[in-house]
Motif scaffolding. Structure first.
Motif, PDB file in Angstrom:
ATOM      1  N   GLY A   6       0.811  -1.212   0.000  1.00  0.00           N
ATOM      2  CA  GLY A   6       0.000   0.000   0.000  1.00  0.00           C
ATOM      3  C   GLY A   6       0.843   1.260   0.000  1.00  0.00           C
ATOM      4  N   ILE A   7       1.919   1.264   0.801  1.00  0.00           N
ATOM      5  CA  ILE A   7       2.811   2.428   0.834  1.00  0.00           C
ATOM      6  C   ILE A   7       3.492   2.612  -0.518  1.00  0.00           C
ATOM      7  N   LEU A   8       3.916   1.499  -1.136  1.00  0.00           N
ATOM      8  CA  LEU A   8       4.611   1.573  -2.417  1.00  0.00           C
ATOM      9  C   LEU A   8       3.696   2.099  -3.516  1.00  0.00           C
ATOM     10  N   VAL A   9       2.438   1.725  -3.495  1.00  0.00           N
ATOM     11  CA  VAL A   9       1.483   2.216  -4.486  1.00  0.00           C
ATOM     12  C   VAL A   9       1.384   3.740  -4.414  1.00  0.00           C
ATOM     13  N   ILE A  10       1.313   4.276  -3.187  1.00  0.00           N
ATOM     14  CA  ILE A  10       1.256   5.731  -3.015  1.00  0.00           C
ATOM     15  C   ILE A  10       2.532   6.372  -3.534  1.00  0.00           C
ATOM     16  N   GLU A  11       3.668   5.758  -3.222  1.00  0.00           N
ATOM     17  CA  GLU A  11       4.959   6.305  -3.648  1.00  0.00           C
ATOM     18  C   GLU A  11       5.091   6.290  -5.166  1.00  0.00           C
ATOM     19  N   GLU A  12       4.658   5.203  -5.798  1.00  0.00           N
ATOM     20  CA  GLU A  12       4.747   5.110  -7.257  1.00  0.00           C
ATOM     21  C   GLU A  12       3.811   6.112  -7.928  1.00  0.00           C
ATOM     22  N   HIS A  13       2.662   6.366  -7.312  1.00  0.00           N
ATOM     23  CA  HIS A  13       1.742   7.369  -7.853  1.00  0.00           C
ATOM     24  C   HIS A  13       2.401   8.743  -7.824  1.00  0.00           C
ATOM     25  N   ARG A  14       3.089   9.043  -6.712  1.00  0.00           N
ATOM     26  CA  ARG A  14       3.782  10.328  -6.613  1.00  0.00           C
ATOM     27  C   ARG A  14       4.908  10.419  -7.636  1.00  0.00           C
ATOM     28  N   TRP A  15       5.630   9.309  -7.817  1.00  0.00           N
ATOM     29  CA  TRP A  15       6.712   9.281  -8.799  1.00  0.00           C
ATOM     30  C   TRP A  15       6.173   9.460 -10.211  1.00  0.00           C
ATOM     31  N   GLY A  16       5.045   8.817 -10.488  1.00  0.00           N
ATOM     32  CA  GLY A  16       4.458   8.912 -11.823  1.00  0.00           C
ATOM     33  C   GLY A  16       4.081  10.317 -12.190  1.00  0.00           C
ATOM     34  N   SER A  17       3.698  11.118 -11.207  1.00  0.00           N
ATOM     35  CA  SER A  17       3.319  12.492 -11.504  1.00  0.00           C
ATOM     36  C   SER A  17       4.522  13.354 -11.839  1.00  0.00           C
ATOM     37  N   ASP A  18       5.700  12.826 -11.550  1.00  0.00           N
ATOM     38  CA  ASP A  18       6.931  13.584 -11.818  1.00  0.00           C
ATOM     39  C   ASP A  18       7.703  13.026 -13.001  1.00  0.00           C
ATOM     40  N   ASN A  19       7.057  12.280 -13.906  1.00  0.00           N
ATOM     41  CA  ASN A  19       7.742  11.666 -15.039  1.00  0.00           C
ATOM     42  C   ASN A  19       8.448  12.714 -15.891  1.00  0.00           C
ATOM     43  N   LEU A  20       9.525  12.320 -16.488  1.00  0.00           N
ATOM     44  CA  LEU A  20      10.293  13.222 -17.327  1.00  0.00           C
ATOM     45  C   LEU A  20       9.545  13.600 -18.589  1.00  0.00           C
ATOM     46  N   SER A  21       9.735  14.827 -19.042  1.00  0.00           N
ATOM     47  CA  SER A  21       9.188  15.238 -20.330  1.00  0.00           C
ATOM     48  C   SER A  21      10.029  14.647 -21.436  1.00  0.00           C
ATOM     49  N   SER A  22       9.542  14.734 -22.673  1.00  0.00           N
ATOM     50  CA  SER A  22      10.292  14.169 -23.797  1.00  0.00           C
ATOM     51  C   SER A  22      11.634  14.863 -23.959  1.00  0.00           C
ATOM     52  N   GLU A  23      11.657  16.191 -23.683  1.00  0.00           N
ATOM     53  CA  GLU A  23      12.918  16.922 -23.814  1.00  0.00           C
ATOM     54  C   GLU A  23      13.920  16.438 -22.778  1.00  0.00           C
ATOM     55  N   GLU A  24      13.415  16.189 -21.542  1.00  0.00           N
ATOM     56  CA  GLU A  24      14.296  15.697 -20.490  1.00  0.00           C
ATOM     57  C   GLU A  24      14.784  14.290 -20.801  1.00  0.00           C
ATOM     58  N   THR A  25      13.926  13.489 -21.464  1.00  0.00           N
ATOM     59  CA  THR A  25      14.334  12.150 -21.849  1.00  0.00           C
ATOM     60  C   THR A  25      15.479  12.206 -22.845  1.00  0.00           C
ATOM     61  N   GLU A  26      15.406  13.144 -23.802  1.00  0.00           N
ATOM     62  CA  GLU A  26      16.519  13.346 -24.729  1.00  0.00           C
ATOM     63  C   GLU A  26      17.803  13.621 -23.970  1.00  0.00           C
ATOM     64  N   ASN A  27      17.671  14.428 -22.919  1.00  0.00           N
ATOM     65  CA  ASN A  27      18.856  14.844 -22.178  1.00  0.00           C
ATOM     66  C   ASN A  27      19.494  13.717 -21.368  1.00  0.00           C
ATOM     67  N   LEU A  28      18.795  12.565 -21.268  1.00  0.00           N
ATOM     68  CA  LEU A  28      19.397  11.424 -20.574  1.00  0.00           C
ATOM     69  C   LEU A  28      20.740  11.059 -21.184  1.00  0.00           C
ATOM     70  N   ILE A  29      20.804  11.088 -22.491  1.00  0.00           N
ATOM     71  CA  ILE A  29      22.056  10.693 -23.146  1.00  0.00           C
ATOM     72  C   ILE A  29      22.718  11.856 -23.873  1.00  0.00           C
ATOM     73  N   GLY A  30      22.152  13.098 -23.748  1.00  0.00           N
ATOM     74  CA  GLY A  30      22.808  14.291 -24.291  1.00  0.00           C
ATOM     75  C   GLY A  30      22.938  14.295 -25.794  1.00  0.00           C
TER      76      GLY A  30
END
Length: 532
Positions: free
Chosen positions: A456-480
């Motif tokens: 139950g705690i992990l579900v809440i944590e993953e929901h919070r993480w999901g709301s902070d997903n990287l944008s496509s531009e930030e995904t590009e920046n993963l590998i520069g």
């Protein structure tokens, strides 16, 4: 004519029991590998030194060379305290095949019952497979009745009718109701006790068929006993190596070390740096949830309850995705289905040992709960379970954690690598650890309850993480790299294709932007999986 029926019965039993021969694994060094024609692979053995424990001890008759194990004769028609069950075949895919007694009811020519045998068998350590066994009744005036009980005491019953007017009605090698009937056991269950027998179905008690069939018979074609652990978060055992003086067990390769190493150092991580991976709160929470899930499975979902008895951070391995893999079942004990505790010599690791078990020598499932509480406290504080380098009041983590929680000092003992933005979930995890570490076992939660709460705690944590997903531009920046560039080699020009192939090849670390801090590798891997 009676002899003919008996011959048919014996041939049927032998055919069913011996047509499934298979290549067998090997026994421990300097231990008998066979009893008669039956191979005895480890963890089974013919002496205490050759078997894992008494659960897997196989007796080998010196006269008949027939292997057997013993069960208590509480509910069996026997004058002895034990009865012997002959072993026909053992394989390490979790299957043990044994011979089972035949039930019978016999009448004289006047229809008087002269003999009746009705086996009622209770197994202490193993369960009976419902999917790999069949119930058979043989006779011309016979009702076969089968009753079974699961570990919870729930009753399952079935039966079939075998009938014929004369012996010529029967057909060889067929069991369709004429002289012989065959049915499957109730499916989807594991049985701890079975009872089966045969009864006459007519009013004349076999008188009309007595000349060729004075008895009815009922039996199980083969008893299949299951004893395997199968869970995605348990390290898989592939086999044995006997080419050394000491037996080597061959497990699946788990590349990322132990939780202990990552929490307390002394590991070379995947990037060839002399430091451990800094585990994020989310990763620690997931590791705790996965470990709790394994223990809950062992205690309540496995075919026979198992107590690990040595739960600690060194016995929790991490794979490439930092998924928990529980290992080292060398100290584990199988719990008889009608027992809630076992009296045994104290075994385990200081700092993780249940104080109640330590003082009474009574091992229960709650002993694993306490040890898990210590592991959870480690994940929260980053401190070792026992350390003489710390002040005396802090040496034992379990007691120090408990006193700190009572004094409201959780924030003072938290690992500095845990982001306090997650403090509400951290507090919930800490309260679970505190309950697991209670002195009395009866006051601790079950592992099933712990696993559900952590989920139950992990579900809440993953929901919070999901709301902070990287944008496509930030995904590009993963590998520069730009999404498309003709300045790069042809294979690298299209970023999407190049990124996908690199992920499949496990080369993420080779293509990451060099300016990215590798201390955040868990978050980077999760973001990369999202992008993929």
């Amino acid at each position: 004519m009676t002899l003919h029926i008996k011959q048919f019965l014996l041939i049927a039993v032998v055919a069913v029991l011996y047509t499934k021969a298979s290549t067998q694994p090997i026994s421990l060094p300097n231990c008998p590998s066979k009893c008669g024609c039956v191979t005895i692979p480890y963890p089974f053995g013919t002496t205490k030194d050759c078997s894992l424990d008494n659960t897997f001890l196989i007796n080998c008759s010196q006269t008949s060379h027939v292997p057997f194990f013993q069960e208590e004769a509480d509910n069996y028609d026997s004058d002895s305290d034990y009865y012997n069950i002959s072993v026909l075949n053992i394989s390490l895919d979790g299957v043990l095949r044994v011979a089972w007694p035949i039930s019978s009811d016999c009448y004289d020519e006047k229809g008087k019952l002269v003999n009746e045998t009705t086996p009622d068998i209770t197994l202490t350590y193993f369960d009976i497979s419902s999917s790999q066994n069949k119930f058979i009744a043989v006779g011309c005036d016979t009702l076969g009745i089968f009753t079974a009980f699961d570990s919870g005491g729930k009753v399952y019953a079935t039966g079939c009718v075998a009938y014929c007017n004369n012996l010529n009605d029967t057909e060889a090698n067929k069991c369709s109701g004429i002289g012989c009937c065959e049915i499957s056991m109730p499916q989807g269950h594991l049985f701890a006790e079975v009872n089966y027998g045969s009864k006459n179905i007519s009013d004349d008690n076999h008188k009309s068929v007595h000349g060729f069939n004075p008895c009815g018979y009922a039996f199980i074609n083969e008893l299949v006993i299951l004893s395997q652990i199968n869970h995605r978060n348990v390290v898989k055992l592939f086999g044995f190596c006997l080419e050394t003086e000491v037996l080597l067990l061959v497990y699946e390769f788990i590349p990322n070390g132990t939780v202990h190493e990552h929490l307390h150092g002394s590991v070379t991580d995947l990037h060839d740096k002399n430091q451990s991976i800094k585990l994020t709160w989310k990763t620690r929470l997931r590791i705790a949830k996965e470990t709790a899930g394994v223990l809950a499975y062992l205690h309540s979902a496995a075919s026979t309850p198992i107590i690990h008895r040595d739960v600690k951070s060194r016995n929790i391995l991490l794979d490439r995705n930092l998924t928990a893999k529980v290992s080292d079942f060398g100290a584990s004990r199988i719990v008889p289905l009608d027992h809630s505790q076992i009296n045994t010599l104290v075994q385990g690791t200081l700092g993780y040992l249940d104080p109640e078990y330590l003082h009474t020598s009574q091992l229960t499932e709650k002993s694993d709960v306490y040890s898990f509480g210590v592991v959870l406290a480690e994940l929260l504080t980053g401190k070792k379970a026992l350390s003489f380098d710390r002040p005396e009041v802090e040496r034992n983590l379990a007691s120090y954690f408990g006193s700190s929680m009572k004094e409201g000092r959780l924030l003072h003992i938290l690992d500095q690598n845990i982001d306090e933005a997650n403090i509400e979930q951290v507090k919930e995890g800490a309260h679970i650890a505190e309950r697991c570490l209670r002195v009395k076992g009866e006051d601790r939660p079950t592992m099933k309850e712990v696993a559900m709460e952590l989920e139950g705690i992990l579900v809440i944590e993953e929901h919070r993480w999901g709301s902070d997903n990287l944008s496509s531009e930030e995904t590009e920046n993963l590998i520069g790299m730009k999404a498309l560039s003709f300045d790069r080699p042809e294979v690298d020009r299209n970023l999407a294709a190049y990124f996908g192939s690199s992920m499949k090849a496990g080369r993420l670390l080779h293509i990451l932007d060099k300016s990215i801090d590798m201390a955040n590798i868990e978050q980077l891997e999760e973001a990369a999986q999202i992008a993929e």
